[in-house]
Design an enzyme around this catalytic site. Structure first.
Site, PDB file in Angstrom:
ATOM      1  N   GLU A 226       0.836  -1.210   0.000  1.00 24.31           N
ATOM      2  CA  GLU A 226       0.000   0.000   0.000  1.00 24.31           C
ATOM      3  C   GLU A 226       0.865   1.251   0.000  1.00 24.31           C
ATOM      4  OE1 GLU A 226      -3.214   0.012  -1.130  1.00 24.31           O
ATOM      5  OE2 GLU A 226      -3.584  -1.374   0.519  1.00 24.31           O
ATOM      6  N   HIS A 227       0.545   2.187  -0.879  1.00 28.32           N
ATOM      7  CA  HIS A 227       1.260   3.456  -1.022  1.00 28.32           C
ATOM      8  C   HIS A 227       2.720   3.228  -1.435  1.00 28.32           C
ATOM      9  CE1 HIS A 227      -1.911   6.203   0.320  1.00 28.32           C
ATOM     10  NE2 HIS A 227      -2.252   5.243   1.155  1.00 28.32           N
ATOM     11  N   THR A 228       2.977   2.104  -2.070  1.00 35.00           N
ATOM     12  CA  THR A 228       4.305   1.840  -2.630  1.00 35.00           C
ATOM     13  C   THR A 228       4.366   2.106  -4.124  1.00 35.00           C
ATOM     14  OG1 THR A 228       3.660  -0.479  -2.818  1.00 35.00           O
ATOM     15  CG2 THR A 228       4.984   0.127  -0.899  1.00 35.00           C
ATOM     16  N   ASP A 229       3.206   2.165  -4.784  1.00 34.15           N
ATOM     17  CA  ASP A 229       3.228   2.244  -6.253  1.00 34.15           C
ATOM     18  C   ASP A 229       3.839   3.539  -6.749  1.00 34.15           C
ATOM     19  OD1 ASP A 229       0.950   3.655  -5.374  1.00 34.15           O
ATOM     20  OD2 ASP A 229      -0.305   2.975  -7.045  1.00 34.15           O
TER      21      ASP A 229
ATOM     22  N   GLY B 230     -16.790   4.379  -3.093  1.00 31.71           N
ATOM     23  CA  GLY B 230     -16.234   4.854  -1.837  1.00 31.71           C
ATOM     24  C   GLY B 230     -15.723   3.767  -0.925  1.00 31.71           C
ATOM     25  N   ALA B 231     -15.752   2.505  -1.364  1.00 32.90           N
ATOM     26  CA  ALA B 231     -15.325   1.396  -0.516  1.00 32.90           C
ATOM     27  C   ALA B 231     -13.829   1.123  -0.627  1.00 32.90           C
ATOM     28  CB  ALA B 231     -16.115   0.135  -0.870  1.00 32.90           C
ATOM     29  N   GLY B 232     -13.114   1.920  -1.418  1.00 35.13           N
ATOM     30  CA  GLY B 232     -11.692   1.698  -1.582  1.00 35.13           C
ATOM     31  C   GLY B 232     -11.374   0.561  -2.520  1.00 35.13           C
TER      32      GLY B 232
ATOM     33  N   SER C  97     -11.585   0.881  -5.865  1.00 38.71           N
ATOM     34  CA  SER C  97     -11.107   1.489  -7.109  1.00 38.71           C
ATOM     35  C   SER C  97     -12.115   1.473  -8.246  1.00 38.71           C
ATOM     36  CB  SER C  97      -9.801   0.826  -7.551  1.00 38.71           C
ATOM     37  OG  SER C  97      -9.012   1.723  -8.267  1.00 38.71           O
TER      38      SER C  97
ATOM     39  N   ASP D 291      -3.880   0.679  -9.295  1.00 33.62           N
ATOM     40  CA  ASP D 291      -5.310   0.418  -9.468  1.00 33.62           C
ATOM     41  C   ASP D 291      -5.648   0.127 -10.922  1.00 33.62           C
ATOM     42  OD1 ASP D 291      -5.363   1.005  -6.809  1.00 33.62           O
ATOM     43  OD2 ASP D 291      -6.488   2.869  -7.009  1.00 33.62           O
TER      44      ASP D 291
END
Length: 375
Positions: free
Chosen positions: A30-33, A117-119, A121, A167
């Protein structure tokens, strides 16, 4: 009414093509892309279908089966608002890049069942479905990864969301029964078998029903922290940090925390891949737990609802759990043995009820196919 029937009713003809692209859930990474790192998402069964035909007058007419009953006509891309920006940004990007879409006019009907909104994508699914349809109509010959990059650029430039490639790549390139191990620098990827059922396991998505808005500046702030830290460390991206202790000694505050998360999260992705290769899928739970703690404490993108969902899942017997997606709400995932699914659901529902929150939504995450033509 299906998307083809809706298109025919709104525009008076059949669409030239219909494509469907899925949402995604991220197993880990997560948040690595956008730090040129590693990610391991997979496509989910829910997605977006786009029925599309070209026009020769430059206008774009949009119809959403989840929106107004009548189509909206946009004379220019700048007139788009809200969800429309994710759609019109795709042909606008093609026009700006001179890729053969001269007038850029289209009739488009959209039907989606990704929980907004559920994350999961839904925005990337929308971009990839529209991009895939336009790619076919105009014979552009784009690969799935090129379509993913198109969607990312549209979201970056027209929506103002500085997202990475994960995503869109998951939506465009995933295969049924597999997770997508993606190197976000080289864009090389491979399909990793993820047969949960064979091990008596399930990935359970827990939608907290807290809808986030990542374009509000929080996501951009995290990315800016990472880029600033990389400059101070003299590396192209945080993926290149090899001496974590030395790097942390040179940083303070938020930048220090962000580096701690990104570097260790990349290691967790590689460790999880190693376990999957060894057939030890039942052992990946500890890595999911560690990822969540890092996202909560170092990257600071969790929320009270996500934390409660993770903690209650573990109390209910989950082997591991973590928030997934950009954060600030959305969904968590839990790795659960089949015989413990009911107890995990009961534990999370009870914890939410005790807080006075709305009951979360539970959905099984089955690794599904990426973008494909359906009509």
């Amino acid at each position: 009414m299906g998307v083809v029937e809706a298109f025919r009713s709104a525009f008076g003809a059949d669409p030239e093509t219909v494509w469907r692209a899925p949402g995604r859930v991220n197993l880990i990474g997560e948040h690595t892309d956008y730090n040129d790192g590693f990610v391991l998402p997979f496509a989910v069964p829910w997605g977006v279908s786009a029925a599309v035909s070209r026009r020769d007058d430059g206008a774009i007419r949009l119809l959403s089966l989840q929106g107004a009953a009548e189509p909206v006509t946009l004379g220019t891309h700048e007139q788009a608002t809200g969800w429309q920006r994710y759609v019109v940004g795709v042909p606008a990007t093609l026009v700006s890049q001179g890729l053969g879409v001269r007038a850029g006019g289209f009739d488009i009907a959209i039907d989606g069942d990704v929980p907004a909104g559920a994350g999961l994508s839904s925005s990337a699914a929308l971009e990839v479905a529209v991009g895939s349809a336009i790619n076919e109509i105009h014979g552009l010959g784009m690969t799935p990864m090129e379509i993913a990059l198109l969607g990312q650029k549209a979201e970056n430039d027209f929506v103002g969301m500085p997202c990475g490639i994960m995503d869109q790549a998951a939506s465009a390139c995933s295969q049924e029964g597999r997770a997508l191990f993606l190197d976000c620098r080289s864009l090389s990827f491979r399909q990793v078998p993820l047969d949960l059922a064979a091990h008596g396991l399930r990935i359970l998505i827990i939608d907290t029903r807290v809808h986030h808005e990542l374009a509000d500046g929080q996501y951009a702030k995290r990315r800016a922290d990472c880029e600033s830290a990389a400059r101070k460390l003299g590396v192209e991206a945080l993926r290149d940090v090899t001496d974590l202790a030395g790097a942390l000694s040179r940083l303070q505050g938020d930048e220090r925390k962000r580096v701690q998360h990104v570097v260790t999260e990349n290691h967790r992705v590689e460790a999880l891949i190693g376990l999957l290769r060894a057939g030890a899928i039942t052992e990946i739970g500890a890595l999911l737990n560690a990822s969540h703690l890092s996202l909560r404490d170092e990257y600071e993108v969790s929320s009270p609802e996500l934390d409660v969902a993770v903690e209650a899942s573990l109390r209910g017997g989950a082997r591991g759990a973590r928030m997934t997606g950009g954060g600030f709400g959305g969904s968590a995932i839990a790795l659960v043995a089949e015989e413990r699914v009911a107890s995990v659901r009961e534990s999370v529902a009870a914890a939410f009820a005790a807080k006075g929150w709305a009951e979360p939504r539970f959905m099984p995450a089955v690794p599904s196919a990426g973008a494909h033509k359906i009509a």
